[in-house]
Design a protein around this motif. Structure first.
Motif, PDB file in Angstrom:
ATOM      1  N   LYS A  97       0.792  -1.230   0.000  1.00  0.00           N
ATOM      2  CA  LYS A  97       0.000   0.000   0.000  1.00  0.00           C
ATOM      3  C   LYS A  97       0.825   1.281   0.000  1.00  0.00           C
ATOM      4  O   LYS A  97       0.264   2.365  -0.045  1.00  0.00           O
ATOM      5  CB  LYS A  97      -0.992  -0.012   1.158  1.00  0.00           C
ATOM      6  CG  LYS A  97      -0.403   0.148   2.531  1.00  0.00           C
ATOM      7  CD  LYS A  97      -1.503   0.146   3.582  1.00  0.00           C
ATOM      8  CE  LYS A  97      -1.316   1.290   4.543  1.00  0.00           C
ATOM      9  NZ  LYS A  97      -2.347   1.395   5.538  1.00  0.00           N
ATOM     10  N   ALA A  98       2.145   1.184   0.040  1.00  0.00           N
ATOM     11  CA  ALA A  98       2.984   2.393   0.068  1.00  0.00           C
ATOM     12  C   ALA A  98       2.758   3.224  -1.195  1.00  0.00           C
ATOM     13  O   ALA A  98       2.964   2.748  -2.309  1.00  0.00           O
ATOM     14  CB  ALA A  98       4.455   2.030   0.194  1.00  0.00           C
ATOM     15  N   GLU A  99       2.349   4.461  -0.990  1.00  0.00           N
ATOM     16  CA  GLU A  99       2.096   5.363  -2.108  1.00  0.00           C
ATOM     17  C   GLU A  99       3.356   6.081  -2.570  1.00  0.00           C
ATOM     18  O   GLU A  99       3.390   6.624  -3.670  1.00  0.00           O
ATOM     19  CB  GLU A  99       1.033   6.390  -1.722  1.00  0.00           C
ATOM     20  CG  GLU A  99      -0.316   5.770  -1.451  1.00  0.00           C
ATOM     21  CD  GLU A  99      -1.318   6.779  -0.930  1.00  0.00           C
ATOM     22  OE1 GLU A  99      -0.955   7.948  -0.690  1.00  0.00           O
ATOM     23  OE2 GLU A  99      -2.487   6.384  -0.756  1.00  0.00           O
ATOM     24  N   LYS A 100       4.377   6.078  -1.708  1.00  0.00           N
ATOM     25  CA  LYS A 100       5.627   6.752  -2.053  1.00  0.00           C
ATOM     26  C   LYS A 100       6.805   5.908  -1.585  1.00  0.00           C
ATOM     27  O   LYS A 100       6.762   5.307  -0.511  1.00  0.00           O
ATOM     28  CB  LYS A 100       5.701   8.144  -1.422  1.00  0.00           C
ATOM     29  CG  LYS A 100       4.646   9.097  -1.955  1.00  0.00           C
ATOM     30  CD  LYS A 100       4.762  10.465  -1.330  1.00  0.00           C
ATOM     31  CE  LYS A 100       3.672  11.392  -1.885  1.00  0.00           C
ATOM     32  NZ  LYS A 100       3.750  12.732  -1.292  1.00  0.00           N
ATOM     33  N   VAL A 101       7.850   5.901  -2.420  1.00  0.00           N
ATOM     34  CA  VAL A 101       9.083   5.169  -2.139  1.00  0.00           C
ATOM     35  C   VAL A 101      10.239   6.147  -2.313  1.00  0.00           C
ATOM     36  O   VAL A 101      10.286   6.881  -3.306  1.00  0.00           O
ATOM     37  CB  VAL A 101       9.260   3.971  -3.102  1.00  0.00           C
ATOM     38  CG1 VAL A 101      10.581   3.253  -2.848  1.00  0.00           C
ATOM     39  CG2 VAL A 101       8.084   3.018  -3.009  1.00  0.00           C
ATOM     40  N   LEU A 102      11.157   6.141  -1.364  1.00  0.00           N
ATOM     41  CA  LEU A 102      12.342   6.982  -1.452  1.00  0.00           C
ATOM     42  C   LEU A 102      13.573   6.092  -1.525  1.00  0.00           C
ATOM     43  O   LEU A 102      13.766   5.229  -0.662  1.00  0.00           O
ATOM     44  CB  LEU A 102      12.442   7.915  -0.239  1.00  0.00           C
ATOM     45  CG  LEU A 102      13.717   8.748  -0.116  1.00  0.00           C
ATOM     46  CD1 LEU A 102      13.944   9.627  -1.340  1.00  0.00           C
ATOM     47  CD2 LEU A 102      13.679   9.574   1.166  1.00  0.00           C
ATOM     48  N   TYR A 103      14.364   6.296  -2.554  1.00  0.00           N
ATOM     49  CA  TYR A 103      15.616   5.560  -2.733  1.00  0.00           C
ATOM     50  C   TYR A 103      16.761   6.544  -2.539  1.00  0.00           C
ATOM     51  O   TYR A 103      16.879   7.529  -3.268  1.00  0.00           O
ATOM     52  CB  TYR A 103      15.639   4.933  -4.126  1.00  0.00           C
ATOM     53  CG  TYR A 103      16.953   4.319  -4.540  1.00  0.00           C
ATOM     54  CD1 TYR A 103      17.672   3.495  -3.680  1.00  0.00           C
ATOM     55  CD2 TYR A 103      17.473   4.553  -5.804  1.00  0.00           C
ATOM     56  CE1 TYR A 103      18.874   2.937  -4.079  1.00  0.00           C
ATOM     57  CE2 TYR A 103      18.671   3.994  -6.209  1.00  0.00           C
ATOM     58  CZ  TYR A 103      19.362   3.184  -5.341  1.00  0.00           C
ATOM     59  OH  TYR A 103      20.554   2.630  -5.733  1.00  0.00           O
ATOM     60  N   ILE A 104      17.605   6.286  -1.542  1.00  0.00           N
ATOM     61  CA  ILE A 104      18.756   7.125  -1.219  1.00  0.00           C
ATOM     62  C   ILE A 104      20.012   6.356  -1.581  1.00  0.00           C
ATOM     63  O   ILE A 104      20.190   5.207  -1.163  1.00  0.00           O
ATOM     64  CB  ILE A 104      18.773   7.480   0.282  1.00  0.00           C
ATOM     65  CG1 ILE A 104      17.486   8.221   0.677  1.00  0.00           C
ATOM     66  CG2 ILE A 104      20.016   8.305   0.625  1.00  0.00           C
ATOM     67  CD1 ILE A 104      17.289   8.365   2.175  1.00  0.00           C
ATOM     68  N   THR A 105      20.906   7.007  -2.349  1.00  0.00           N
ATOM     69  CA  THR A 105      22.119   6.324  -2.777  1.00  0.00           C
ATOM     70  C   THR A 105      23.262   7.312  -2.969  1.00  0.00           C
ATOM     71  O   THR A 105      23.041   8.515  -3.138  1.00  0.00           O
ATOM     72  CB  THR A 105      21.877   5.530  -4.082  1.00  0.00           C
ATOM     73  OG1 THR A 105      23.007   4.688  -4.350  1.00  0.00           O
ATOM     74  CG2 THR A 105      21.620   6.444  -5.269  1.00  0.00           C
ATOM     75  N   THR A 106      24.477   6.778  -2.949  1.00  0.00           N
ATOM     76  CA  THR A 106      25.653   7.532  -3.371  1.00  0.00           C
ATOM     77  C   THR A 106      26.404   6.663  -4.352  1.00  0.00           C
ATOM     78  O   THR A 106      26.393   5.435  -4.257  1.00  0.00           O
ATOM     79  CB  THR A 106      26.586   7.888  -2.179  1.00  0.00           C
ATOM     80  OG1 THR A 106      26.924   6.695  -1.469  1.00  0.00           O
ATOM     81  CG2 THR A 106      25.919   8.873  -1.245  1.00  0.00           C
ATOM     82  N   ARG A 107      27.024   7.319  -5.313  1.00  0.00           N
ATOM     83  CA  ARG A 107      27.759   6.602  -6.362  1.00  0.00           C
ATOM     84  C   ARG A 107      29.193   7.109  -6.414  1.00  0.00           C
ATOM     85  O   ARG A 107      29.421   8.315  -6.422  1.00  0.00           O
ATOM     86  CB  ARG A 107      27.076   6.820  -7.714  1.00  0.00           C
ATOM     87  CG  ARG A 107      25.626   6.378  -7.709  1.00  0.00           C
ATOM     88  CD  ARG A 107      24.962   6.540  -9.082  1.00  0.00           C
ATOM     89  NE  ARG A 107      23.544   6.242  -8.957  1.00  0.00           N
ATOM     90  CZ  ARG A 107      22.586   7.148  -9.076  1.00  0.00           C
ATOM     91  NH1 ARG A 107      22.871   8.407  -9.362  1.00  0.00           N
ATOM     92  NH2 ARG A 107      21.337   6.796  -8.932  1.00  0.00           N
ATOM     93  N   GLY A 108      30.127   6.183  -6.442  1.00  0.00           N
ATOM     94  CA  GLY A 108      31.538   6.549  -6.513  1.00  0.00           C
ATOM     95  C   GLY A 108      31.902   7.177  -7.845  1.00  0.00           C
ATOM     96  O   GLY A 108      32.747   8.066  -7.918  1.00  0.00           O
ATOM     97  N   MET A 109      31.250   6.718  -8.891  1.00  0.00           N
ATOM     98  CA  MET A 109      31.535   7.210 -10.241  1.00  0.00           C
ATOM     99  C   MET A 109      30.584   8.338 -10.615  1.00  0.00           C
ATOM    100  O   MET A 109      29.582   8.562  -9.957  1.00  0.00           O
ATOM    101  CB  MET A 109      31.424   6.066 -11.241  1.00  0.00           C
ATOM    102  CG  MET A 109      32.471   4.983 -11.025  1.00  0.00           C
ATOM    103  SD  MET A 109      32.372   3.687 -12.282  1.00  0.00           S
ATOM    104  CE  MET A 109      31.078   2.679 -11.611  1.00  0.00           C
ATOM    105  N   ASN A 110      30.893   8.990 -11.707  1.00  0.00           N
ATOM    106  CA  ASN A 110      30.058  10.085 -12.192  1.00  0.00           C
ATOM    107  C   ASN A 110      28.972   9.520 -13.108  1.00  0.00           C
ATOM    108  O   ASN A 110      28.964   9.754 -14.311  1.00  0.00           O
ATOM    109  CB  ASN A 110      30.924  11.123 -12.922  1.00  0.00           C
ATOM    110  CG  ASN A 110      30.198  12.434 -13.087  1.00  0.00           C
ATOM    111  OD1 ASN A 110      29.237  12.708 -12.378  1.00  0.00           O
ATOM    112  ND2 ASN A 110      30.643  13.245 -14.024  1.00  0.00           N
TER     113      ASN A 110
END
Length: 191
Positions: free
Chosen positions: A118-131
Protein backbone atom coordinates in the motif's frame (compact mmCIF):
# COMPACT_ATOMS: atom_id res chain seq x y z
CA UNK A 1 0.68 7.33 13.23
CA UNK A 2 1.43 6.15 9.69
CA UNK A 3 3.99 3.40 9.14
CA UNK A 4 7.25 3.62 7.22
CA UNK A 5 9.44 0.61 6.40
CA UNK A 6 13.14 1.42 6.08
CA UNK A 7 15.53 -0.95 4.27
CA UNK A 8 19.11 -0.11 5.26
CA UNK A 9 21.45 -1.79 2.75
CA UNK A 10 24.49 0.28 3.81
CA UNK A 11 26.92 -2.52 4.56
CA UNK A 12 30.11 -0.54 5.26
CA UNK A 13 31.04 1.45 8.33
CA UNK A 14 31.11 5.16 7.54
CA UNK A 15 28.85 4.78 4.49
CA UNK A 16 28.17 8.07 2.72
CA UNK A 17 24.71 6.79 1.81
CA UNK A 18 23.98 6.09 5.46
CA UNK A 19 25.01 9.63 6.45
CA UNK A 20 22.32 10.98 4.15
CA UNK A 21 19.75 8.36 5.13
CA UNK A 22 20.26 8.90 8.87
CA UNK A 23 19.38 12.59 8.57
CA UNK A 24 16.32 11.87 6.40
CA UNK A 25 15.07 9.03 8.61
CA UNK A 26 15.51 11.19 11.70
CA UNK A 27 13.28 13.84 10.14
CA UNK A 28 10.70 11.30 8.94
CA UNK A 29 10.55 9.75 12.42
CA UNK A 30 8.67 12.88 13.52
CA UNK A 31 5.73 11.83 11.32
CA UNK A 32 6.04 8.07 10.92
CA UNK A 33 6.34 4.97 13.04
CA UNK A 34 9.50 3.51 11.48
CA UNK A 35 10.32 -0.18 11.18
CA UNK A 36 13.95 -0.70 10.15
CA UNK A 37 15.72 -3.71 8.74
CA UNK A 38 19.51 -3.51 8.51
CA UNK A 39 20.62 -6.03 5.94
CA UNK A 40 24.07 -6.19 7.56
CA UNK A 41 22.38 -7.79 10.60
CA UNK A 42 20.84 -10.60 8.53
CA UNK A 43 21.95 -13.35 6.22
CA UNK A 44 19.04 -13.93 3.87
CA UNK A 45 19.62 -16.96 1.65
CA UNK A 46 19.82 -16.91 -2.12
CA UNK A 47 16.47 -18.09 -3.43
CA UNK A 48 17.40 -21.43 -4.95
CA UNK A 49 15.57 -24.57 -6.06
CA UNK A 50 15.10 -25.83 -2.48
CA UNK A 51 13.51 -22.55 -1.38
CA UNK A 52 11.28 -22.47 -4.47
CA UNK A 53 10.17 -26.07 -3.77
CA UNK A 54 9.40 -25.10 -0.16
CA UNK A 55 7.34 -22.14 -1.38
CA UNK A 56 5.48 -24.33 -3.86
CA UNK A 57 4.64 -26.67 -0.97
CA UNK A 58 3.36 -23.80 1.16
CA UNK A 59 6.38 -23.32 3.41
CA UNK A 60 8.02 -19.92 3.90
CA UNK A 61 9.87 -19.09 7.13
CA UNK A 62 7.46 -17.18 9.38
CA UNK A 63 10.12 -14.48 9.96
CA UNK A 64 10.13 -13.71 6.21
CA UNK A 65 6.35 -13.66 5.99
CA UNK A 66 6.26 -11.26 8.95
CA UNK A 67 8.77 -8.88 7.31
CA UNK A 68 6.97 -9.05 3.96
CA UNK A 69 3.66 -8.26 5.68
CA UNK A 70 5.22 -5.20 7.30
CA UNK A 71 6.46 -4.04 3.89
CA UNK A 72 3.02 -4.62 2.35
CA UNK A 73 1.29 -2.71 5.16
CA UNK A 74 3.66 0.27 5.22
CA UNK A 75 2.40 3.66 4.09
CA UNK A 76 5.90 4.63 2.90
CA UNK A 77 9.07 2.76 1.96
CA UNK A 78 12.62 4.11 2.21
CA UNK A 79 15.60 2.27 0.72
CA UNK A 80 19.19 3.31 1.43
CA UNK A 81 21.76 1.48 -0.67
CA UNK A 82 25.12 2.49 -2.11
CA UNK A 83 25.92 2.03 -5.79
CA UNK A 84 27.79 -1.27 -6.16
CA UNK A 85 28.68 -2.96 -9.44
CA UNK A 86 26.35 -0.73 -11.47
CA UNK A 87 23.40 -1.40 -9.17
CA UNK A 88 23.18 -1.98 -5.41
CA UNK A 89 24.63 -4.58 -3.01
CA UNK A 90 23.61 -8.16 -3.78
CA UNK A 91 22.31 -8.45 -0.20
CA UNK A 92 19.49 -6.13 -1.24
CA UNK A 93 18.57 -8.21 -4.30
CA UNK A 94 18.53 -11.35 -2.16
CA UNK A 95 16.36 -9.54 0.41
CA UNK A 96 13.89 -8.48 -2.27
CA UNK A 97 13.71 -12.03 -3.64
CA UNK A 98 12.93 -13.35 -0.16
CA UNK A 99 10.23 -10.70 0.33
CA UNK A 100 8.53 -11.26 -3.05
CA UNK A 101 5.93 -13.56 -1.58
CA UNK A 102 2.75 -14.60 -3.35
CA UNK A 103 -0.37 -13.32 -1.61
CA UNK A 104 1.76 -11.08 0.64
CA UNK A 105 3.61 -8.49 -1.48
CA UNK A 106 2.00 -9.49 -4.80
CA UNK A 107 -0.76 -11.65 -6.18
CA UNK A 108 -1.94 -12.78 -9.58
CA UNK A 109 -5.02 -13.71 -11.50
CA UNK A 110 -5.21 -15.83 -14.62
CA UNK A 111 -3.66 -13.07 -16.74
CA UNK A 112 -1.16 -11.01 -14.73
CA UNK A 113 0.53 -10.19 -11.44
CA UNK A 114 -0.61 -7.29 -9.29
CA UNK A 115 0.80 -5.60 -6.22
CA UNK A 116 -0.52 -5.96 -2.70
CA UNK A 117 1.60 -3.26 -1.05
CA UNK A 118 0.00 0.00 0.00
CA UNK A 119 2.98 2.39 0.07
CA UNK A 120 2.10 5.36 -2.11
CA UNK A 121 5.63 6.75 -2.05
CA UNK A 122 9.08 5.17 -2.14
CA UNK A 123 12.34 6.98 -1.45
CA UNK A 124 15.62 5.56 -2.73
CA UNK A 125 18.76 7.13 -1.22
CA UNK A 126 22.12 6.32 -2.78
CA UNK A 127 25.65 7.53 -3.37
CA UNK A 128 27.76 6.60 -6.36
CA UNK A 129 31.54 6.55 -6.51
CA UNK A 130 31.53 7.21 -10.24
CA UNK A 131 30.06 10.09 -12.19
CA UNK A 132 26.96 8.13 -13.21
CA UNK A 133 23.59 9.86 -12.95
CA UNK A 134 20.19 8.36 -12.21
CA UNK A 135 18.76 7.22 -15.53
CA UNK A 136 22.16 6.61 -17.13
CA UNK A 137 22.26 3.24 -18.91
CA UNK A 138 25.10 2.22 -16.57
CA UNK A 139 22.91 2.75 -13.50
CA UNK A 140 20.74 -0.33 -13.09
CA UNK A 141 19.47 0.08 -9.52
CA UNK A 142 16.68 2.51 -10.37
CA UNK A 143 15.19 0.41 -13.22
CA UNK A 144 15.13 -2.62 -10.91
CA UNK A 145 13.42 -0.70 -8.09
CA UNK A 146 10.87 0.65 -10.59
CA UNK A 147 10.14 -2.86 -11.87
CA UNK A 148 9.83 -4.24 -8.35
CA UNK A 149 7.54 -1.33 -7.49
CA UNK A 150 5.28 -2.36 -10.35
CA UNK A 151 5.21 -5.99 -9.16
CA UNK A 152 4.55 -5.04 -5.54
CA UNK A 153 2.14 -2.19 -6.33
CA UNK A 154 4.28 0.56 -4.82
CA UNK A 155 3.65 4.20 -5.64
CA UNK A 156 5.78 7.09 -6.85
CA UNK A 157 9.56 6.71 -6.64
CA UNK A 158 11.74 9.57 -5.38
CA UNK A 159 15.53 9.43 -5.63
CA UNK A 160 18.19 11.29 -3.68
CA UNK A 161 21.72 10.69 -4.87
CA UNK A 162 25.23 12.04 -4.67
CA UNK A 163 27.70 10.95 -7.31
CA UNK A 164 31.38 10.94 -8.24
CA UNK A 165 32.23 10.43 -4.56
CA UNK A 166 35.37 8.36 -5.26
CA UNK A 167 36.90 11.17 -7.33
CA UNK A 168 36.08 14.07 -5.04
CA UNK A 169 38.10 15.73 -2.31
CA UNK A 170 36.93 15.34 1.29
CA UNK A 171 35.57 18.87 1.15
CA UNK A 172 33.67 18.12 -2.07
CA UNK A 173 32.27 14.89 -0.57
CA UNK A 174 31.06 16.76 2.52
CA UNK A 175 29.41 19.36 0.29
CA UNK A 176 27.69 16.68 -1.81
CA UNK A 177 26.43 14.89 1.29
CA UNK A 178 25.13 18.16 2.73
CA UNK A 179 23.32 18.99 -0.53
CA UNK A 180 21.75 15.51 -0.62
CA UNK A 181 20.65 15.84 3.02
CA UNK A 182 19.15 19.26 2.31
CA UNK A 183 17.28 17.80 -0.69
CA UNK A 184 16.07 14.93 1.48
CA UNK A 185 14.86 17.23 4.25
CA UNK A 186 12.91 19.28 1.70
CA UNK A 187 11.37 16.10 0.33
CA UNK A 188 10.37 15.04 3.85
CA UNK A 189 7.88 17.91 3.93
CA UNK A 190 5.75 16.20 1.26
CA UNK A 191 6.75 12.55 1.66
Amino acid sequence: MKKLFYIDACLRDGSNTKKIADAVISELSKRYDIETIRLSDHNFPVVNNDILNDRNNGYVPEEYVEIARKIAAADRLVIAAPFWDMSFPSAMKVFFENMSLFNVTFGSNEKECYGLCKAEKVLYITTRGMNISTGDELEQATPYIKALSKLWGLGELFIISAQNMDYSTEEEKCDKIKKAIDEGLRLCEEF
